[in-house]
Design a protein around this motif. Structure first.
Motif, short mmCIF file in Angstrom:
data_model
loop_
_atom_site.label_atom_id
_atom_site.label_comp_id
_atom_site.label_asym_id
_atom_site.label_seq_id
_atom_site.Cartn_x
_atom_site.Cartn_y
_atom_site.Cartn_z
N LEU A 19 0.81 -1.22 0.00
CA LEU A 19 0.00 0.00 0.00
C LEU A 19 0.84 1.27 0.00
N THR A 20 2.13 1.14 0.25
CA THR A 20 2.97 2.33 0.39
C THR A 20 3.99 2.52 -0.72
N LYS A 21 4.00 1.63 -1.71
CA LYS A 21 5.00 1.71 -2.77
C LYS A 21 4.35 2.00 -4.12
N ASP A 22 5.17 2.41 -5.05
CA ASP A 22 4.73 2.61 -6.43
C ASP A 22 5.18 1.42 -7.27
N ASP A 40 -3.27 16.59 -3.94
CA ASP A 40 -2.19 17.34 -3.30
C ASP A 40 -1.60 16.55 -2.14
N VAL A 41 -2.46 15.87 -1.39
CA VAL A 41 -2.00 15.05 -0.26
C VAL A 41 -1.12 13.91 -0.78
N ILE A 42 -1.55 13.29 -1.87
CA ILE A 42 -0.77 12.21 -2.47
C ILE A 42 0.59 12.72 -2.91
N ARG A 43 0.61 13.86 -3.58
CA ARG A 43 1.87 14.42 -4.07
C ARG A 43 2.81 14.81 -2.93
N MET A 44 2.27 15.31 -1.82
CA MET A 44 3.11 15.68 -0.68
C MET A 44 3.68 14.43 -0.02
N ALA A 45 2.86 13.39 0.11
CA ALA A 45 3.30 12.16 0.76
C ALA A 45 4.32 11.41 -0.10
N ASN A 46 4.18 11.54 -1.42
CA ASN A 46 5.08 10.83 -2.32
C ASN A 46 5.43 11.75 -3.50
#
Length: 182
Positions: free
Chosen positions: A38-41, A107-113
């Motif tokens: 859930l935390t990787k691309d 924006d939250v996604i971009r800040m987290a990753n």
């Protein structure tokens, strides 16, 4: 593509296409040992190949696979809303979510990753009960976006119609969708 999307696709298959086993899909695309975190691309081709395998399976069973991205989008919308409920104002309506999705989620996604590449959405109100959405993504998952809209509407118990005015799959630089209350 974020692992959450892959993880949700697996849940979609388990719940919506129960005759298809996930390990068979992964084997067909050469990823039998792949575990999605859930935390990787993960590479985009893996999602696209998985969706294509689901389509092929459905059509081999005499079912339509044409709308698989739309069906998955509807499913994914409910998953994402559940996960992002902290970012969503509980008083928001369907249209409020659309008007704020870029800020509240992307924006939250971009800040987290910082390496994340969610689609770019420009949503503008077109008056009471209507918005226009410009969707741009190098992935061109237009049908998935369509399904996400339907899933968000369903979650908010809102009847909508979606009119596609331009589409990247037909050569346009972006998709233009007009969403209107039914």
């Amino acid at each position: 593509m974020h692992g959450l999307i892959h993880f949700s696709l697996r849940r979609f298959v388990e719940q919506e296409v129960p005759d298809l086993q996930w390990n068979i899909i992964m084997s067909h695309i050469g990823l039998e040992d792949r575990e999605y975190s859930l935390t990787k691309d993960f590479p985009d081709w893996e999602l696209l190949a998985t969706i294509e395998e689901i389509r092929i399976f459905l059509e081999s069973k005499g079912q339509s696979g044409h709308d698989i991205q739309i069906r998955f989008g509807k499913f994914l919308a409910k998953e994402l809303i559940g996960l992002n409920s902290v970012s969503l104002d509980p008083n928001w309506t369907f249209f409020d979510v659309l008007l704020n999705v870029e800020h509240a989620m992307h924006d939250v996604i971009r800040m987290a990753n910082p390496n994340a590449d969610p689609p770019v959405l420009k949503v503008q109100s077109q008056g009471e009960g209507q918005v226009q959405i410009l969707y741009g993504s190098r992935r061109k998952l237009c049908r998935l976006a369509h399904g996400l809209l339907l899933g968000i509407a369903e979650k908010f118990k809102t009847e909508i119609t979606i009119r596609e005015e331009s589409c990247m799959l037909e050569g346009a630089p972006f998709c233009t969708l007009t969403v209107q209350l039914s």
